[in-house]
Scaffold this motif. Structure first.
Motif, mmCIF file in Angstrom:
data_model
loop_
_atom_site.group_PDB
_atom_site.id
_atom_site.type_symbol
_atom_site.label_atom_id
_atom_site.label_comp_id
_atom_site.label_asym_id
_atom_site.label_seq_id
_atom_site.Cartn_x
_atom_site.Cartn_y
_atom_site.Cartn_z
ATOM 1 N N GLN A 206 -14.183 -1.641 42.762
ATOM 2 C CA GLN A 206 -14.372 -2.510 43.726
ATOM 3 C C GLN A 206 -15.738 -2.911 43.075
ATOM 4 O O GLN A 206 -16.955 -2.192 42.737
ATOM 5 N N ARG A 207 -16.103 -4.336 43.040
ATOM 6 C CA ARG A 207 -17.600 -4.944 42.214
ATOM 7 C C ARG A 207 -18.080 -5.545 43.604
ATOM 8 O O ARG A 207 -17.162 -6.329 44.138
ATOM 9 N N TYR A 208 -19.270 -4.846 43.866
ATOM 10 C CA TYR A 208 -20.053 -5.845 44.818
ATOM 11 C C TYR A 208 -21.433 -7.023 43.903
ATOM 12 O O TYR A 208 -22.662 -6.804 43.445
ATOM 13 N N GLU A 209 -21.437 -7.361 44.558
ATOM 14 C CA GLU A 209 -22.856 -8.870 44.008
ATOM 15 C C GLU A 209 -23.397 -8.470 45.483
ATOM 16 O O GLU A 209 -23.238 -9.683 46.497
ATOM 17 N N HIS A 210 -25.127 -8.566 45.287
ATOM 18 C CA HIS A 210 -25.772 -8.556 46.410
ATOM 19 C C HIS A 210 -25.760 -7.537 47.848
ATOM 20 O O HIS A 210 -25.577 -8.560 48.257
ATOM 21 N N GLY A 211 -24.820 -6.726 47.096
ATOM 22 C CA GLY A 211 -24.157 -6.349 48.905
ATOM 23 C C GLY A 211 -22.828 -6.710 49.023
ATOM 24 O O GLY A 211 -22.102 -6.393 50.347
ATOM 25 N N VAL A 212 -22.384 -7.646 48.661
ATOM 26 C CA VAL A 212 -20.904 -8.683 48.884
ATOM 27 C C VAL A 212 -19.709 -8.284 48.217
ATOM 28 O O VAL A 212 -19.975 -8.223 46.990
ATOM 29 N N PRO A 213 -18.386 -7.712 48.564
ATOM 30 C CA PRO A 213 -17.585 -7.490 47.963
ATOM 31 C C PRO A 213 -17.228 -8.995 46.770
ATOM 32 O O PRO A 213 -17.066 -9.956 47.497
ATOM 33 N N VAL A 214 -16.838 -8.770 45.203
ATOM 34 C CA VAL A 214 -16.663 -10.196 44.881
ATOM 35 C C VAL A 214 -15.022 -9.902 44.429
ATOM 36 O O VAL A 214 -14.487 -10.531 43.658
ATOM 37 N N THR A 215 -14.793 -8.825 44.793
ATOM 38 C CA THR A 215 -13.280 -8.505 44.157
ATOM 39 C C THR A 215 -12.180 -7.835 45.122
ATOM 40 O O THR A 215 -13.650 -7.018 45.943
ATOM 41 N N ASP A 216 -11.479 -7.808 45.006
ATOM 42 C CA ASP A 216 -10.547 -6.744 46.512
ATOM 43 C C ASP A 216 -10.358 -5.139 45.549
ATOM 44 O O ASP A 216 -10.827 -5.078 44.645
ATOM 45 N N LEU A 217 -10.191 -4.090 46.105
ATOM 46 C CA LEU A 217 -10.469 -2.902 45.548
ATOM 47 C C LEU A 217 -8.811 -3.396 44.540
ATOM 48 O O LEU A 217 -7.743 -3.868 44.618
ATOM 49 N N GLU A 218 -9.506 -2.531 43.272
ATOM 50 C CA GLU A 218 -8.264 -2.880 42.288
ATOM 51 C C GLU A 218 -7.955 -1.469 41.537
ATOM 52 O O GLU A 218 -8.811 -0.912 41.610
ATOM 53 N N PRO A 219 -6.865 -1.318 41.353
ATOM 54 C CA PRO A 219 -6.401 0.159 41.034
ATOM 55 C C PRO A 219 -6.432 -0.304 39.936
ATOM 56 O O PRO A 219 -7.161 -0.501 38.705
ATOM 57 N N VAL A 220 -7.318 1.358 39.338
ATOM 58 C CA VAL A 220 -7.631 1.756 37.817
ATOM 59 C C VAL A 220 -6.497 2.972 37.352
ATOM 60 O O VAL A 220 -6.426 3.776 37.648
ATOM 61 N N GLU A 221 -6.524 3.109 36.312
ATOM 62 C CA GLU A 221 -5.609 3.877 35.136
ATOM 63 C C GLU A 221 -5.628 5.441 35.611
ATOM 64 O O GLU A 221 -7.090 5.521 35.261
ATOM 65 N N ALA A 222 -5.217 6.369 36.267
ATOM 66 C CA ALA A 222 -5.603 8.006 36.347
ATOM 67 C C ALA A 222 -5.932 8.055 34.864
ATOM 68 O O ALA A 222 -5.378 7.799 34.048
ATOM 69 N N ASP A 223 -7.063 9.410 35.004
ATOM 70 C CA ASP A 223 -7.526 9.793 33.606
ATOM 71 C C ASP A 223 -7.314 11.276 34.269
ATOM 72 O O ASP A 223 -7.499 11.918 33.055
ATOM 73 N N GLY A 224 -6.478 12.035 35.258
ATOM 74 C CA GLY A 224 -6.459 13.408 35.256
ATOM 75 C C GLY A 224 -7.998 13.875 35.982
ATOM 76 O O GLY A 224 -7.915 15.266 36.367
ATOM 77 N N THR A 225 -8.442 12.903 36.034
ATOM 78 C CA THR A 225 -9.926 13.637 37.269
ATOM 79 C C THR A 225 -9.386 13.237 38.634
ATOM 80 O O THR A 225 -9.386 12.090 38.883
ATOM 81 N N THR A 226 -11.198 13.309 39.419
ATOM 82 C CA THR A 226 -11.165 12.736 40.542
ATOM 83 C C THR A 226 -12.815 12.688 40.800
ATOM 84 O O THR A 226 -13.443 13.237 40.025
ATOM 85 N N GLY A 227 -12.876 11.297 42.017
ATOM 86 C CA GLY A 227 -14.640 11.601 41.987
ATOM 87 C C GLY A 227 -15.435 10.290 42.088
ATOM 88 O O GLY A 227 -14.261 9.600 42.105
ATOM 89 N N THR B 249 -16.484 3.242 41.855
ATOM 90 C CA THR B 249 -14.705 3.206 41.653
ATOM 91 C C THR B 249 -15.076 4.579 41.765
ATOM 92 O O THR B 249 -14.947 6.296 41.962
ATOM 93 N N ASN B 250 -13.096 5.148 42.655
ATOM 94 C CA ASN B 250 -13.482 6.525 43.086
ATOM 95 C C ASN B 250 -11.672 6.548 42.791
ATOM 96 O O ASN B 250 -11.275 5.302 42.302
ATOM 97 N N ARG B 251 -11.672 8.098 41.794
ATOM 98 C CA ARG B 251 -11.173 8.254 41.406
ATOM 99 C C ARG B 251 -10.353 9.693 42.597
ATOM 100 O O ARG B 251 -11.090 10.346 43.238
ATOM 101 N N ARG B 252 -9.006 9.719 42.620
ATOM 102 C CA ARG B 252 -8.184 10.658 43.963
ATOM 103 C C ARG B 252 -6.625 11.166 43.175
ATOM 104 O O ARG B 252 -6.454 9.968 42.259
ATOM 105 N N LEU B 253 -6.872 12.340 43.629
ATOM 106 C CA LEU B 253 -5.180 12.601 42.994
ATOM 107 C C LEU B 253 -4.410 11.590 43.613
ATOM 108 O O LEU B 253 -3.304 11.333 42.511
ATOM 109 N N ASN B 254 -3.963 11.001 44.636
ATOM 110 C CA ASN B 254 -3.008 10.073 44.866
ATOM 111 C C ASN B 254 -3.657 7.902 44.838
ATOM 112 O O ASN B 254 -3.333 8.069 45.070
#
Length: 118
Positions: free
Chosen positions: A49-70, A39-44
């Motif tokens: 994204q979820r991986y199983e054994h190194g392979v992405p199994v989801t697309d990049l999914e938006p995460v609701e902003a919570d005021g943090t970054t990292g 999970t990446n949290r950025r200002l913009n």
């Protein structure tokens, strides 16, 4: 994350981690884990994204902003690759002390117990 992180492979000047091993990037962690959620949290915008054994199994999914970054990574190492010793909160504290802005939390959920440390 499932590809070789070329910034850190095959370079003699590769940064060393606190345990003395060369830095290899999270692609190695993803490949050696049963599952990994990155999970990446950025200002913009934030995403996960979820991986199983190194392979992405989801697309990049938006995460609701919570005021943090990292960046936050949760993963379950492949059982066959786990060491025979147990990781302790003290191990994590010692290995992470070189990065004062890094927060590491160990939540041990084996055997239904719940033990936590830095």
């Amino acid at each position: 994350m499932a590809t070789k992180d070329l910034r850190f492979f095959d370079l003699p000047e590769t940064e060393r981690l606190p345990d003395g091993h060369p830095r290899r990037g999270m692609s190695v962690v993803a490949a050696l884990s049963k599952w990994l959620i990155h999970t990446n949290r950025r200002l913009n915008g934030s995403w996960s994204q979820r991986y199983e054994h190194g392979v992405p199994v989801t697309d990049l999914e938006p995460v609701e902003a919570d005021g943090t970054t990292g960046t936050c990574v949760h993963f379950l190492p492949d059982e066959a690759l786990r060491p025979r010793w147990s990781l302790t909160a003290g191990d994590l504290a010692r290995w992470s002390e070189r990065w004062p802005d890094l927060t590491v939390r160990l939540v041990d959920q084996r055997d239904g117990g719940h033990r936590s440390g830095r």
